[in-house]
Scaffold this motif. Structure first.
Motif, PDB file in Angstrom:
ATOM      1  N   SER A  82      59.018 -45.033   7.608  1.00  0.00           N
ATOM      2  CA  SER A  82      59.792 -45.672   5.789  1.00  0.00           C
ATOM      3  C   SER A  82      60.902 -46.462   5.850  1.00  0.00           C
ATOM      4  O   SER A  82      61.684 -45.990   5.043  1.00  0.00           O
ATOM      5  CB  SER A  82      60.089 -43.762   5.046  1.00  0.00           C
ATOM      6  OG  SER A  82      58.761 -43.118   5.057  1.00  0.00           O
ATOM      7  N   GLY A  85      62.599 -49.579   6.477  1.00  0.00           N
ATOM      8  CA  GLY A  85      62.906 -51.254   6.086  1.00  0.00           C
ATOM      9  C   GLY A  85      63.845 -51.668   6.652  1.00  0.00           C
ATOM     10  O   GLY A  85      64.790 -50.744   7.700  1.00  0.00           O
ATOM     11  N   GLU A  86      63.666 -52.831   6.270  1.00  0.00           N
ATOM     12  CA  GLU A  86      64.890 -53.787   6.975  1.00  0.00           C
ATOM     13  C   GLU A  86      66.388 -53.360   6.929  1.00  0.00           C
ATOM     14  O   GLU A  86      67.735 -53.699   7.543  1.00  0.00           O
ATOM     15  CB  GLU A  86      64.874 -55.360   6.733  1.00  0.00           C
ATOM     16  CG  GLU A  86      62.782 -55.645   7.126  1.00  0.00           C
ATOM     17  CD  GLU A  86      61.652 -55.376   6.580  1.00  0.00           C
ATOM     18  OE1 GLU A  86      61.247 -55.734   7.261  1.00  0.00           O
ATOM     19  OE2 GLU A  86      62.360 -54.875   5.364  1.00  0.00           O
ATOM     20  N   ASP A  94      67.198 -50.260   5.595  1.00  0.00           N
ATOM     21  CA  ASP A  94      68.107 -48.877   6.347  1.00  0.00           C
ATOM     22  C   ASP A  94      68.202 -49.688   7.832  1.00  0.00           C
ATOM     23  O   ASP A  94      69.392 -49.220   8.349  1.00  0.00           O
ATOM     24  CB  ASP A  94      66.724 -47.856   6.380  1.00  0.00           C
ATOM     25  CG  ASP A  94      65.719 -48.060   5.048  1.00  0.00           C
ATOM     26  OD1 ASP A  94      67.154 -47.354   4.189  1.00  0.00           O
ATOM     27  OD2 ASP A  94      64.717 -47.974   4.360  1.00  0.00           O
ATOM     28  N   LEU A 148      58.764 -54.325  10.814  1.00  0.00           N
ATOM     29  CA  LEU A 148      58.901 -54.745  10.246  1.00  0.00           C
ATOM     30  C   LEU A 148      59.635 -56.377  10.296  1.00  0.00           C
ATOM     31  O   LEU A 148      59.206 -57.297  11.041  1.00  0.00           O
ATOM     32  CB  LEU A 148      61.393 -54.605  10.774  1.00  0.00           C
ATOM     33  CG  LEU A 148      61.210 -53.167  10.972  1.00  0.00           C
ATOM     34  CD1 LEU A 148      62.502 -52.977  11.834  1.00  0.00           C
ATOM     35  CD2 LEU A 148      61.190 -52.849   9.583  1.00  0.00           C
ATOM     36  N   ALA A 181      51.440 -49.528   7.210  1.00  0.00           N
ATOM     37  CA  ALA A 181      52.920 -50.792   7.045  1.00  0.00           C
ATOM     38  C   ALA A 181      52.267 -52.208   7.703  1.00  0.00           C
ATOM     39  O   ALA A 181      53.071 -53.222   7.209  1.00  0.00           O
ATOM     40  CB  ALA A 181      53.380 -50.528   8.416  1.00  0.00           C
ATOM     41  N   SER A 196      53.187 -55.163   5.790  1.00  0.00           N
ATOM     42  CA  SER A 196      53.844 -56.702   6.393  1.00  0.00           C
ATOM     43  C   SER A 196      53.234 -57.638   5.771  1.00  0.00           C
ATOM     44  O   SER A 196      54.279 -58.756   5.373  1.00  0.00           O
ATOM     45  CB  SER A 196      53.808 -55.885   7.626  1.00  0.00           C
ATOM     46  OG  SER A 196      52.147 -56.718   7.195  1.00  0.00           O
ATOM     47  N   LYS A 202      55.412 -58.272   2.672  1.00  0.00           N
ATOM     48  CA  LYS A 202      56.689 -58.367   2.575  1.00  0.00           C
ATOM     49  C   LYS A 202      56.893 -59.446   3.177  1.00  0.00           C
ATOM     50  O   LYS A 202      58.158 -60.893   2.922  1.00  0.00           O
ATOM     51  CB  LYS A 202      57.577 -57.642   3.587  1.00  0.00           C
ATOM     52  CG  LYS A 202      57.414 -56.277   2.754  1.00  0.00           C
ATOM     53  CD  LYS A 202      57.885 -55.129   3.944  1.00  0.00           C
ATOM     54  CE  LYS A 202      58.803 -55.358   5.107  1.00  0.00           C
ATOM     55  NZ  LYS A 202      58.878 -53.828   6.031  1.00  0.00           N
ATOM     56  N   ASN A 222      60.433 -52.777   0.522  1.00  0.00           N
ATOM     57  CA  ASN A 222      61.669 -51.525   1.359  1.00  0.00           C
ATOM     58  C   ASN A 222      60.780 -50.674   2.252  1.00  0.00           C
ATOM     59  O   ASN A 222      60.785 -48.932   2.579  1.00  0.00           O
ATOM     60  CB  ASN A 222      62.030 -50.961   0.773  1.00  0.00           C
ATOM     61  CG  ASN A 222      63.223 -51.353  -0.407  1.00  0.00           C
ATOM     62  OD1 ASN A 222      64.001 -51.973   0.225  1.00  0.00           O
ATOM     63  ND2 ASN A 222      62.695 -52.311  -1.373  1.00  0.00           N
ATOM     64  N   ASN A 223      59.382 -50.663   2.901  1.00  0.00           N
ATOM     65  CA  ASN A 223      58.784 -50.021   3.182  1.00  0.00           C
ATOM     66  C   ASN A 223      58.496 -48.255   3.025  1.00  0.00           C
ATOM     67  O   ASN A 223      58.222 -47.132   3.716  1.00  0.00           O
ATOM     68  CB  ASN A 223      59.157 -49.742   4.756  1.00  0.00           C
ATOM     69  CG  ASN A 223      58.697 -50.815   5.691  1.00  0.00           C
ATOM     70  OD1 ASN A 223      57.712 -51.702   5.234  1.00  0.00           O
ATOM     71  ND2 ASN A 223      59.060 -50.450   7.114  1.00  0.00           N
ATOM     72  N   LYS A 224      59.108 -48.392   1.803  1.00  0.00           N
ATOM     73  CA  LYS A 224      58.659 -47.178   0.986  1.00  0.00           C
ATOM     74  C   LYS A 224      56.826 -46.672   0.320  1.00  0.00           C
ATOM     75  O   LYS A 224      56.551 -46.915  -0.263  1.00  0.00           O
ATOM     76  CB  LYS A 224      59.661 -46.557   0.091  1.00  0.00           C
ATOM     77  CG  LYS A 224      60.672 -47.010   0.737  1.00  0.00           C
ATOM     78  CD  LYS A 224      61.665 -45.519   1.506  1.00  0.00           C
ATOM     79  CE  LYS A 224      62.648 -46.039   1.706  1.00  0.00           C
ATOM     80  NZ  LYS A 224      62.802 -47.203   3.045  1.00  0.00           N
TER      81      LYS A 224
END
Length: 228
Positions: free
Chosen positions: A19, A21-22, A24, A53, A172, A176, A179, A206-208
């Motif tokens: 969860s 992200g970059e 964060d 990431l 993930a 990626s 992303k 945001n990897n959520k």
């Protein structure tokens, strides 16, 4: 997580790594200048989960942060002190790190942490004498490696993550690929390319990923890869 206690923040990073992200990570690294324990957690996160990431996005976020050099310090410590989990892990991490820290300048000479070591104290003198060479080369002074119990352990990779975390690691991986579009495309353009709606694009970037199925991410990733 801004209102969370320190213990809650550490726990969140350690127990919900997919969860993070970059944005964060960069925010946590900024905060870690006042919190050596948080730096330790961030460095270990990079060691274990760097591959979730996007390095170019991370680089962009870091350059806009208060302390851009913190991602450089963290990555250098991982590369310098952590062995590879597999034969390719160190090579892949090195490539990722170069993209993540490119163009980030060294700061003026200073202690890595702020407000932790009293200036002019015996502790400051000892820290200078025992400073970690790899950080000192980049004008940062700190004597203690930011790893749990001082043990760096090995750099992990996606194969390790898939064997341990299964579907979370797969999600993930596909996220990626979506992303990677952000480097050259706006959010609205990514929506058109992938067919994902605005809310899901924001969550993916945001990897959520809670609430987004693996199948949905696979389709979005396939669309993203078709134009790369």
């Amino acid at each position: 997580m801004k209102s969370a206690s320190k213990a809650e923040t550490y726990s969140f990073i350690q127990n919900s790594p997919f969860s993070i992200g970059e944005s964060d990570l960069v925010a946590y690294l900024d905060e870690s200048r006042l919190d050596p324990r948080l730096m330790e957690v961030c460095v270990e996160f990079i060691r274990d989960f760097w591959y979730i990431l996007d390095p170019k996005l991370l680089n962009r976020k870091a350059k806009a942060s208060q302390f851009p050099f913190m991602i450089k310090a963290a990555a250098i410590l991982v590369l310098s002190y952590c062995g590879p989990e597999s034969g390719q892990a160190a090579v892949q991490f090195t490539r990722w790190m170069k993209e993540a820290i490119t163009g980030i300048k060294d700061p003026a000479p200073q202690f890595l942490y702020v407000g932790v070591i009293p200036i002019g104290s015996k502790m400051a003198t000892r820290t200078l004498h025992e400073a970690i060479p790899e950080l000192l080369n980049h004008n940062l002074v700190e004597a203690h490696l930011p790893f749990n119990k001082g043990i760096p352990k090995d750099i992990k990779d996606e194969a390790w993550a898939r064997s341990r975390f299964g579907i979370e690691a797969l999600k993930a991986h596909y996220a990626s690929q979506v992303k990677s579009l952000k480097v050259n495309h706006s959010n609205s353009s990514i929506e058109k390319i992938t067919g994902a709606n605005r809310m899901f694009v924001s969550k993916i970037l945001n990897n959520k990923l809670n609430g987004i199925s693996l199948e949905y991410l696979m389709k979005a990733a396939e669309a993203a890869q078709s134009i790369s």
